[in-house]
Scaffold this motif. Structure first.
Motif, PDB file in Angstrom:
ATOM      1  N   SER A 208       0.767  -0.659  -0.278  1.00 50.45           N
ATOM      2  CA  SER A 208      -0.112  -0.138  -0.111  1.00 50.45           C
ATOM      3  C   SER A 208       1.158   1.200  -0.180  1.00 50.45           C
ATOM      4  N   ASP A 209       1.826   0.954   0.448  1.00 51.83           N
ATOM      5  CA  ASP A 209       2.828   2.530   0.132  1.00 51.83           C
ATOM      6  C   ASP A 209       4.203   1.605  -0.144  1.00 51.83           C
ATOM      7  N   MET A 210       4.225   1.274  -1.038  1.00 47.31           N
ATOM      8  CA  MET A 210       5.815   0.861  -1.532  1.00 47.31           C
ATOM      9  C   MET A 210       6.489   1.613  -2.375  1.00 47.31           C
TER      10      MET A 210
ATOM     11  N   VAL B 164       3.889   0.474  -9.739  1.00 44.85           N
ATOM     12  CA  VAL B 164       5.138   0.311  -8.831  1.00 44.85           C
ATOM     13  C   VAL B 164       6.025   1.473  -9.514  1.00 44.85           C
ATOM     14  N   PRO B 165       7.049   1.761  -8.740  1.00 42.12           N
ATOM     15  CA  PRO B 165       7.303   3.151  -7.934  1.00 42.12           C
ATOM     16  C   PRO B 165       8.530   2.886  -9.379  1.00 42.12           C
TER      17      PRO B 165
ATOM     18  N   LEU C  81      15.699  10.436  -7.066  1.00 45.43           N
ATOM     19  CA  LEU C  81      17.093   8.312  -6.790  1.00 45.43           C
ATOM     20  C   LEU C  81      15.998   7.748  -7.353  1.00 45.43           C
ATOM     21  N   SER C  82      16.295   7.058  -8.331  1.00 44.37           N
ATOM     22  CA  SER C  82      15.867   5.881  -9.150  1.00 44.37           C
ATOM     23  C   SER C  82      15.787   4.087  -8.825  1.00 44.37           C
ATOM     24  N   GLY C  83      15.143   3.434  -9.031  1.00 45.38           N
ATOM     25  CA  GLY C  83      15.938   1.554  -9.485  1.00 45.38           C
ATOM     26  C   GLY C  83      14.951   0.954  -9.804  1.00 45.38           C
ATOM     27  N   ALA C  84      15.563   0.152 -10.392  1.00 43.05           N
ATOM     28  CA  ALA C  84      14.373  -1.717 -10.665  1.00 43.05           C
ATOM     29  C   ALA C  84      14.036  -2.085  -9.456  1.00 43.05           C
ATOM     30  N   ILE C  85      12.609  -2.121  -9.327  1.00 43.52           N
ATOM     31  CA  ILE C  85      12.356  -3.123  -8.647  1.00 43.52           C
ATOM     32  C   ILE C  85      11.726  -4.639  -9.339  1.00 43.52           C
ATOM     33  N   LEU C  86      12.466  -5.564  -8.938  1.00 46.50           N
ATOM     34  CA  LEU C  86      12.331  -7.082  -8.882  1.00 46.50           C
ATOM     35  C   LEU C  86      10.957  -7.705  -9.131  1.00 46.50           C
TER      36      LEU C  86
END
Length: 352
Positions: A112-114, A153-154, A135-140
């Protein structure tokens, strides 16, 4: 404009104790000259780009112990952004390594707060604009599952440096939550910033680049598609299949055309996008490197050219150590000599 088969070799001498395969590095202008910076062993080392020799360093001891997935962005002699991956903190230091500010980065509180999984390495380095740090990045993982649950998905978040407070601002395109693209390789994202303050996002399965304005209030879609792109096939394997045999995900990834790095060429005011092409006859259980081409577009997103597909004569190239310099594009390539970093330096020629 770019011929990947025509390049000269540049060497950066790192010696016996500095890594020749840095995970975080940057090519910047300092005092009107090009300098190559890399993070390793508790320092940000500075090399002269022309001579390839070490000439200075910035200690990072006041940033705490930095793991391999920590990274930095050199802004100027007074401000260097350092991300401590293990502590999940963002730090500002000056050119002497003195800590100026420390900012805690919030962790996800369930679906709910990803929050984005920050990766402050070269393709998603920390960026600054209008008093904000992004800031950034991939979520696996299989993002299709998030789509089934109605979860966005952020990818990026920013902090107001003076006022504090984090805001999630960019999410994966719906294409990621509607289909199965595997769990790792095609989830990666590349982010860049141009001279007008726009932010560019390149996703592996998208034949377009998303360009946000400096405040993230509007977004353009730039159709930077490869002429070799015949479409990317959805993955028909499950995460459980990959757990049993990780090579299955590699084989799926290398069988597809995909997109990776997006770079801004400030010398020629161009956008460069790396395209990865299917790799045939991979033997398995070893290193792999997909053949590539480079798309060149103007700042309106109009594609001007695309290089031929190349594999650097069979050498492994490291796109995570790729930089624009005054003469063109520099991509690190593998070499058994561990005392140097070898760059293939490829001219970028603009025809009027």
């Amino acid at each position: 404009m770019i011929d990947l088969g025509q390049y000269t070799i540049k060497k950066i001498y790192v010696g016996d104790y500095i890594s020749n395969k840095p995970l975080s590095s940057q090519l910047v202008q300092i005092g009107g000259k090009e300098k190559y910076l890399l993070m390793d062993n508790g320092y940000i080392y500075q090399f002269d780009w022309d001579s390839g020799t070490l000439e200075d360093s910035i200690p990072t001891v006041q940033c705490g112990g930095l793991s391999n997935f920590s990274g930095f962005t050199y802004l100027n002699a007074d401000t260097v952004l350092v991300y401590n991956d293990g502590a999940r903190t963002l730090l500002m230091i000056n050119g002497r390594g003195e800590r100026l500010q420390k900012i805690e980065i919030p962790a996800s509180q369930g679906t709910s707060d990803m929050k984005p999984t920050v990766e402050a390495l070269n393709t998603t380095r920390p960026l600054r604009q209008n008093g904000r740090i992004i800031l950034s990045g991939a979520i696996l993982g299989n993002l299709e599952m998030a789509g089934e649950l109605g979860i966005k998905v952020p990818v990026s978040e920013y902090v107001e440096v003076q006022a504090g407070g984090w805001t999630t601002t960019v999410y994966y395109p719906e294409k990621y939550t509607q289909y199965n693209w595997g769990s790792y390789y095609l989830n990666q994202v590349s982010v860049a910033q141009d001279s007008t303050g726009h932010f560019l996002y390149s996703f592996p399965v998208c034949p377009y680049v998303l360009r946000y304005d400096s405040d993230f209030t509007s977004c353009d879609t730039l159709p930077m598609r490869s002429r070799y792109d015949k479409g990317i096939l959805e993955c028909d394997l499950t995460p459980e299949d990959f757990d049993v045999d990780p090579d299955k995900e590699i084989r799926y990834y290398i069988s597809q055309t995909s997109y990776s790095d997006i770079l801004y060429d400030a010398y020629r005011r161009l956008y460069l996008r790396l395209v990865e092409h299917p790799l045939r006859n991979w033997p398995g259980k070893g290193s792999f490197c997909k053949p590539v081409s480079v798309l060149v577009a103007d700042m309106n997103g109009n594609v001007l050219s695309e290089s031929k597909i190349a594999s650097f004569g069979g050498k492994v190239f490291y796109s995570n150590n790729m930089h624009v310099f005054s003469g063109g594009l520099a991509i690190a390539i593998d070499n058994p000599d561990e005392n140097n970093i070898y760059f293939a330096c490829i001219p970028i020629n603009i025809k009027n």
